[in-house]
Scaffold this motif. Structure first.
Motif, PDB file in Angstrom:
ATOM      1  N   GLU A  65       0.826  -1.215   0.000  1.00 59.62           N
ATOM      2  CA  GLU A  65       0.000   0.000   0.000  1.00 59.62           C
ATOM      3  C   GLU A  65       0.857   1.260   0.000  1.00 59.62           C
ATOM      4  OE1 GLU A  65       0.052  -2.645   1.945  1.00 59.62           O
ATOM      5  OE2 GLU A  65      -1.661  -2.677   3.289  1.00 59.62           O
ATOM      6  N   PHE A  66       2.105   1.143   0.415  1.00 58.52           N
ATOM      7  CA  PHE A  66       2.992   2.301   0.492  1.00 58.52           C
ATOM      8  C   PHE A  66       3.682   2.498  -0.859  1.00 58.52           C
ATOM      9  CE2 PHE A  66       6.255   5.174   1.665  1.00 58.52           C
ATOM     10  CZ  PHE A  66       5.962   5.699   2.915  1.00 58.52           C
ATOM     11  N   MET A  67       3.137   3.368  -1.668  1.00 60.64           N
ATOM     12  CA  MET A  67       3.678   3.673  -2.997  1.00 60.64           C
ATOM     13  C   MET A  67       4.007   2.421  -3.809  1.00 60.64           C
ATOM     14  SD  MET A  67       6.063   7.005  -2.204  1.00 60.64           S
ATOM     15  CE  MET A  67       6.224   7.405  -3.946  1.00 60.64           C
ATOM     16  N   GLY A  68       3.053   1.505  -3.837  1.00 60.60           N
ATOM     17  CA  GLY A  68       3.210   0.291  -4.644  1.00 60.60           C
ATOM     18  C   GLY A  68       4.375  -0.584  -4.212  1.00 60.60           C
ATOM     19  N   GLY A  69       4.711  -0.506  -2.926  1.00 60.51           N
ATOM     20  CA  GLY A  69       5.817  -1.316  -2.430  1.00 60.51           C
ATOM     21  C   GLY A  69       7.142  -0.984  -3.094  1.00 60.51           C
ATOM     22  N   SER A  70       7.252   0.234  -3.600  1.00 62.54           N
ATOM     23  CA  SER A  70       8.475   0.560  -4.336  1.00 62.54           C
ATOM     24  C   SER A  70       9.675   0.638  -3.405  1.00 62.54           C
ATOM     25  CB  SER A  70       8.296   1.875  -5.100  1.00 62.54           C
ATOM     26  OG  SER A  70       7.932   2.911  -4.214  1.00 62.54           O
ATOM     27  N   MET A  71      10.842   0.274  -3.954  1.00 63.60           N
ATOM     28  CA  MET A  71      12.072   0.222  -3.154  1.00 63.60           C
ATOM     29  C   MET A  71      12.896   1.482  -3.329  1.00 63.60           C
ATOM     30  SD  MET A  71      15.160  -2.593  -2.948  1.00 63.60           S
ATOM     31  CE  MET A  71      15.530  -2.745  -4.689  1.00 63.60           C
ATOM     32  N   GLY A  72      12.975   2.253  -2.266  1.00 64.14           N
ATOM     33  CA  GLY A  72      13.917   3.358  -2.194  1.00 64.14           C
ATOM     34  C   GLY A  72      14.994   2.980  -1.188  1.00 64.14           C
ATOM     35  N   ALA A 107       6.340  -7.884  -2.474  1.00 61.43           N
ATOM     36  CA  ALA A 107       5.220  -7.396  -3.287  1.00 61.43           C
ATOM     37  C   ALA A 107       5.594  -5.968  -3.643  1.00 61.43           C
ATOM     38  CB  ALA A 107       3.918  -7.427  -2.508  1.00 61.43           C
ATOM     39  N   SER A 108       6.035  -5.779  -4.870  1.00 61.01           N
ATOM     40  CA  SER A 108       6.605  -4.485  -5.218  1.00 61.01           C
ATOM     41  C   SER A 108       6.592  -4.247  -6.718  1.00 61.01           C
ATOM     42  CB  SER A 108       8.052  -4.425  -4.708  1.00 61.01           C
ATOM     43  OG  SER A 108       8.710  -3.291  -5.220  1.00 61.01           O
ATOM     44  N   HIS A 132       1.791 -11.028  -5.190  1.00 61.08           N
ATOM     45  CA  HIS A 132       1.316 -10.197  -6.296  1.00 61.08           C
ATOM     46  C   HIS A 132       1.474  -8.723  -5.972  1.00 61.08           C
ATOM     47  CE1 HIS A 132      -1.090  -8.878  -9.667  1.00 61.08           C
ATOM     48  NE2 HIS A 132      -1.786  -8.110  -8.846  1.00 61.08           N
ATOM     49  N   PRO A 133       2.122  -7.931  -6.756  1.00 67.03           N
ATOM     50  CA  PRO A 133       3.020  -8.296  -7.854  1.00 67.03           C
ATOM     51  C   PRO A 133       4.481  -8.187  -7.400  1.00 67.03           C
ATOM     52  CG  PRO A 133       2.421  -5.981  -8.005  1.00 67.03           C
ATOM     53  CD  PRO A 133       1.896  -6.486  -6.688  1.00 67.03           C
ATOM     54  N   THR A 134       5.377  -8.876  -8.084  1.00 69.10           N
ATOM     55  CA  THR A 134       6.814  -8.731  -7.803  1.00 69.10           C
ATOM     56  C   THR A 134       7.517  -8.492  -9.131  1.00 69.10           C
ATOM     57  OG1 THR A 134       6.657 -10.166  -5.874  1.00 69.10           O
ATOM     58  CG2 THR A 134       8.851  -9.828  -6.795  1.00 69.10           C
ATOM     59  N   THR A 135       7.887  -7.247  -9.372  1.00 72.09           N
ATOM     60  CA  THR A 135       8.481  -6.906 -10.669  1.00 72.09           C
ATOM     61  C   THR A 135       9.647  -5.931 -10.507  1.00 72.09           C
ATOM     62  OG1 THR A 135       6.982  -5.030 -10.970  1.00 72.09           O
ATOM     63  CG2 THR A 135       6.255  -7.134 -11.874  1.00 72.09           C
ATOM     64  N   GLY A 136      10.268  -5.610 -11.618  1.00 67.41           N
ATOM     65  CA  GLY A 136      11.297  -4.575 -11.669  1.00 67.41           C
ATOM     66  C   GLY A 136      12.497  -4.871 -10.787  1.00 67.41           C
ATOM     67  N   GLY A 137      12.985  -3.808 -10.153  1.00 69.75           N
ATOM     68  CA  GLY A 137      14.231  -3.891  -9.391  1.00 69.75           C
ATOM     69  C   GLY A 137      14.191  -4.797  -8.171  1.00 69.75           C
ATOM     70  N   VAL A 138      13.005  -5.084  -7.675  1.00 76.03           N
ATOM     71  CA  VAL A 138      12.899  -6.015  -6.543  1.00 76.03           C
ATOM     72  C   VAL A 138      12.998  -7.454  -7.053  1.00 76.03           C
ATOM     73  CG1 VAL A 138      11.312  -6.916  -4.786  1.00 76.03           C
ATOM     74  CG2 VAL A 138      11.695  -4.452  -4.999  1.00 76.03           C
ATOM     75  N   ALA A 139      12.276  -7.732  -8.157  1.00 76.29           N
ATOM     76  CA  ALA A 139      12.388  -9.053  -8.786  1.00 76.29           C
ATOM     77  C   ALA A 139      13.828  -9.289  -9.229  1.00 76.29           C
ATOM     78  CB  ALA A 139      11.442  -9.148  -9.982  1.00 76.29           C
ATOM     79  N   ALA A 140      14.458  -8.251  -9.790  1.00 77.33           N
ATOM     80  CA  ALA A 140      15.790  -8.395 -10.367  1.00 77.33           C
ATOM     81  C   ALA A 140      16.906  -8.211  -9.343  1.00 77.33           C
ATOM     82  CB  ALA A 140      15.976  -7.418 -11.525  1.00 77.33           C
ATOM     83  N   SER A 141      16.570  -8.360  -8.057  1.00 73.25           N
ATOM     84  CA  SER A 141      17.648  -8.370  -7.058  1.00 73.25           C
ATOM     85  C   SER A 141      17.325  -9.441  -6.021  1.00 73.25           C
ATOM     86  CB  SER A 141      17.870  -6.983  -6.453  1.00 73.25           C
ATOM     87  OG  SER A 141      16.727  -6.496  -5.794  1.00 73.25           O
ATOM     88  N   PHE A 142      17.048  -9.062  -4.788  1.00 73.44           N
ATOM     89  CA  PHE A 142      16.967 -10.084  -3.729  1.00 73.44           C
ATOM     90  C   PHE A 142      15.824 -11.083  -3.905  1.00 73.44           C
ATOM     91  CE2 PHE A 142      14.922  -6.200  -2.341  1.00 73.44           C
ATOM     92  CZ  PHE A 142      13.688  -6.638  -1.915  1.00 73.44           C
ATOM     93  N   ALA A 143      14.677 -10.648  -4.509  1.00 72.22           N
ATOM     94  CA  ALA A 143      13.534 -11.563  -4.577  1.00 72.22           C
ATOM     95  C   ALA A 143      13.865 -12.825  -5.379  1.00 72.22           C
ATOM     96  CB  ALA A 143      12.318 -10.864  -5.155  1.00 72.22           C
ATOM     97  N   TRP A 144      14.676 -12.664  -6.442  1.00 79.10           N
ATOM     98  CA  TRP A 144      14.992 -13.838  -7.248  1.00 79.10           C
ATOM     99  C   TRP A 144      16.265 -14.547  -6.801  1.00 79.10           C
ATOM    100  CZ3 TRP A 144      11.477 -12.837 -11.669  1.00 79.10           C
ATOM    101  CH2 TRP A 144      10.920 -14.035 -12.133  1.00 79.10           C
ATOM    102  N   LEU A 145      16.806 -14.138  -5.668  1.00 77.41           N
ATOM    103  CA  LEU A 145      18.034 -14.776  -5.188  1.00 77.41           C
ATOM    104  C   LEU A 145      17.754 -15.791  -4.081  1.00 77.41           C
ATOM    105  CD1 LEU A 145      20.457 -11.698  -5.282  1.00 77.41           C
ATOM    106  CD2 LEU A 145      20.444 -13.680  -6.809  1.00 77.41           C
ATOM    107  N   GLY A 146      16.494 -16.120  -3.843  1.00 80.61           N
ATOM    108  CA  GLY A 146      16.170 -17.100  -2.816  1.00 80.61           C
ATOM    109  C   GLY A 146      16.778 -18.463  -3.108  1.00 80.61           C
ATOM    110  N   ASP A 147      17.205 -19.167  -2.045  1.00 85.28           N
ATOM    111  CA  ASP A 147      17.637 -20.558  -2.229  1.00 85.28           C
ATOM    112  C   ASP A 147      16.447 -21.375  -2.702  1.00 85.28           C
ATOM    113  OD1 ASP A 147      20.394 -20.456  -1.224  1.00 85.28           O
ATOM    114  OD2 ASP A 147      19.434 -19.895   0.663  1.00 85.28           O
ATOM    115  N   VAL A 148      15.301 -21.011  -2.140  1.00 83.97           N
ATOM    116  CA  VAL A 148      14.037 -21.582  -2.612  1.00 83.97           C
ATOM    117  C   VAL A 148      13.103 -20.407  -2.863  1.00 83.97           C
ATOM    118  CG1 VAL A 148      12.009 -22.917  -1.944  1.00 83.97           C
ATOM    119  CG2 VAL A 148      14.296 -23.795  -1.426  1.00 83.97           C
ATOM    120  N   ILE A 149      12.391 -20.467  -3.982  1.00 85.98           N
ATOM    121  CA  ILE A 149      11.465 -19.386  -4.304  1.00 85.98           C
ATOM    122  C   ILE A 149      10.042 -19.932  -4.387  1.00 85.98           C
ATOM    123  CG2 ILE A 149      10.841 -17.613  -6.003  1.00 85.98           C
ATOM    124  CD1 ILE A 149      13.816 -17.587  -6.832  1.00 85.98           C
TER     125      ILE A 149
END
Lengths: 287, 322
Positions: free
Chosen positions: A137-144, A170-171, A209-226
């Protein structure tokens, strides 16, 4: 009273209508009844909440606020929040239709959150974890910078305590309003994970829902298990950007959890009601 | 110097003046006399005009220069700065992506691993290079080559010049985000010196995926941003024509990023931009690159990893409230 008065108001008052519009935007969960945006049925709100914000009729996974999620998925009374005092700044003096500064003020006041991430420590089925979840809910979960810092600290805590890490993402991605600093959070969080790997404890990434952009392309996709919740939109580029680039309509189900599972990009799709048990099982299996 | 065949709007007056000077020169047939006073006058005027135009470029103008179709690209720098380039292809699992080029080379005789985004000079080349927008296999090739460099103790030098990672169906199917994420982690723990130079466009995650370096340098008229000014404008102002305004808001030029302490050094470009004199641009890049590489070569593997960690760990301002 005295302490109440001595607190210097750090942020200017918010207009009531701003707060209302913000509160209603994300969830459509005001009042006794709520409408499922998937099946369009009107449902008794308490029913939905009891069902972990999953539509009892069609199974649609609605937004589940970060704190409610952490409270429900962690062992009772074990969650201790960390880094709540971290507050965002406006390093670029950014203005679009509104000043970023004002956007932050209104959002912080309305949600009673300082930024888009809640992190801390706790237990899942008896396993100690360093854990956190996005406040979408906080600015679309955007990462600053604050989100990046909190995620980095989450992994640093896991490294120090030699415990597992669990992140619920979720970002929409990096936060434009903090410009290049948002981009650099991708490198910062990934580097923290590289260090965490040395203690050989599991990192379980749960994509919501949803996980995209810079969050997907950094720690979110680095899980040992996803793991992914059903039908979550997950990917690098947003569907609109892709459609504009290739000038064609995207197929149904593109970039949804089921599509990603089929393409080998996530380990499993886990319905919300099973999440806690699955996390517990994984933590037990991986140590 | 031959006048470039492509001109940005703000370059045009200068280029027209230069063409006039060239014409006068060819009329005088090399024989001194008649026109020399006039030529001198015009040359002085051209110099003044150039410094007028280029001393106070707007962020949008810098953005345009960073994408100038005659700007030197990665392979131009390879040719101008390095010897013995040996290109290596493929990610060993899906394909070869020519929008990222990599391979062994020598800098002053020292073996290094080179990596860079590569744009095309014309439509045909751009079909092959995909306008410098890599797909996952490009990032996975980059990762493979960085790991090779690590294993053989060779420094990694990367050249950043991309509008961004490619947003397409295939790219998503094959895990664009995963490919970028893995590169960020892999780069952060390389035990060899890593230096990155932004030579044109530093387009978001697609740029960062080869730029987690001990030292990040930027050519004077290059940009580095979380989002392109056009996309930013279409999202925030719902209008793609406000890119100029978005460029200002994003603070994306080399000068901005140096001020924000996100990059380590700005590499000055020849008068009028790198495309006006690629050899001199390469010389300037070489000078700064060698200086930083020299300093990093004095550090051992763990110190290099620590140095890189601290660099990125410190990025991103926040305050502590109560």
């Amino acid at each position: 009273m005295a302490t109440w008065f001595s607190k210097k108001p750090r942020i200017a008052p918010v207009k009531p209508e701003e707060v209302d519009s913000l509160r209603q935007q994300p969830s459509r969960m005001q009042g006794l009844w709520a409408k499922c945006e998937e099946c369009n049925e009107i449902i008794y709100r308490a029913e939905i909440e009891k069902n972990l914000n999953v539509c009892p009729l069609c199974g649609h996974h609605m937004l589940w606020p970060a704190r409610a999620r952490l409270q429900a998925l962690l062992d009772e009374g074990t969650f201790e929040e960390s880094d709540r005092e971290l507050e965002p700044t406006d390093p670029l003096g950014f203005t679009d239709s509104k000043r970023y500064r004002d956007r932050l003020r209104v959002t912080r006041r309305a949600l009673d959150e300082n930024d888009a991430f809640v992190g801390g420590i706790g237990h899942i089925e008896g396993h100690p974890v360093s854990v956190g979840a996005f406040v979408f809910e906080f600015m679309g979960g955007s990462m600053g910078s604050v989100v990046g810092e909190k995620v980095t600290r989450l992994f640093e805590r896991a490294t120090e305590r030699r415990c597992a890490a669990v992140v619920f993402s979720a970002s929409g991605g990096a936060r434009m309003q903090e410009g290049i600093f948002s981009l650099m959070q991708m490198a910062k969080t990934a580097a923290a994970i590289a260090r965490f790997r040395e203690v050989k404890k599991p990192y379980i990434s749960v994509m919501l829902h949803p996980t995209t952009g810079g969050v997907a392309a950094s720690f979110a996709w680095l899980g040992d298990v996803i793991l992914a919740e059903p039908k979550a939109l997950i990917g690098f580029a947003g569907p609109r950007v892709i459609e504009q680039t290739i000038r064609q309509k995207l197929p149904d189900g593109f970039q949804r959890s089921e599509f990603l599972l089929e393409h080998g990009m996530v380990d499993a799709i886990v319905p919300r009601k099973d999440l806690r048990a699955k996390l517990g099982a994984l933590l037990g299996l991986m140590g | 110097m031959a006048a470039p065949s492509f001109a940005l709007d703000f370059e045009r007056p200068l280029l027209e003046l230069e063409r006039k000077i060239d014409e006068l020169k060819s009329l005088s047939g090399g024989a001194p006399g008649d026109f020399s006073a006039e030529i001198q006058k015009l040359e002085k005027k051209a110099r003044r005009l150039q410094s007028e135009i280029f001393s106070d470029l707007s962020r949008w103008q810098v953005t345009q220069l960073s994408r100038h179709p005659q700007r030197p690209y990665f392979l131009d720098y390879v040719q101008l700065l390095f010897t013995d380039f040996f290109e290596l292809a493929g990610d060993r699992s899906y394909g070869e992506d020519p929008s990222i080029v990599g391979g062994w080379a020598r800098l002053d005789g020292r073996p290094v691993m080179l990596l860079g985004h590569q744009k095309g000079r014309n439509t045909k080349e751009n079909m092959v290079r995909n306008f410098g927008m890599p797909r996952p296999e490009g990032y996975r090739k980059a990762r493979r080559l960085m790991e090779l460099a690590d294993r053989f103790g060779r420094p990694v030098l990367t050249f950043v010049d991309t509008p961004g990672a490619y947003p397409g169906i295939g790219a998503e199917e094959r895990g664009q985000a995963e490919a970028i994420a893995v590169n960020l982690e892999v780069m952060s723990r390389l035990h060899v010196p890593v230096v990155s130079v932004v030579i044109g466009e530093g387009g978001s995650g697609g740029a960062l995926a080869i730029a987690v370096a001990n030292r990040v340098l930027m050519l004077e008229n290059s940009i580095y941003s979380v989002i392109s000014p056009e996309s930013c404008s279409s999202i925030l102002y719902r209008d793609t024509t406000k890119a100029e305004k978005a460029a200002d808001a994003l603070k994306l030029t080399a000068r901005d990023l140096l001020e924000l302490e996100v990059v380590d050094e700005l590499v000055p470009e020849p008068d009028g931009g790198a495309h006006r004199d690629p050899a001199r641009a390469a010389e300037a890049v070489g000078r700064v690159l060698r200086k930083h590489l020299q300093a990093l070569l004095a550090m051992d593997g763990p110190a290099l990893v620590e140095d890189r960690y601290r660099k990125f760990r410190a990025m991103g301002p926040f305050t502590l409230g109560g």
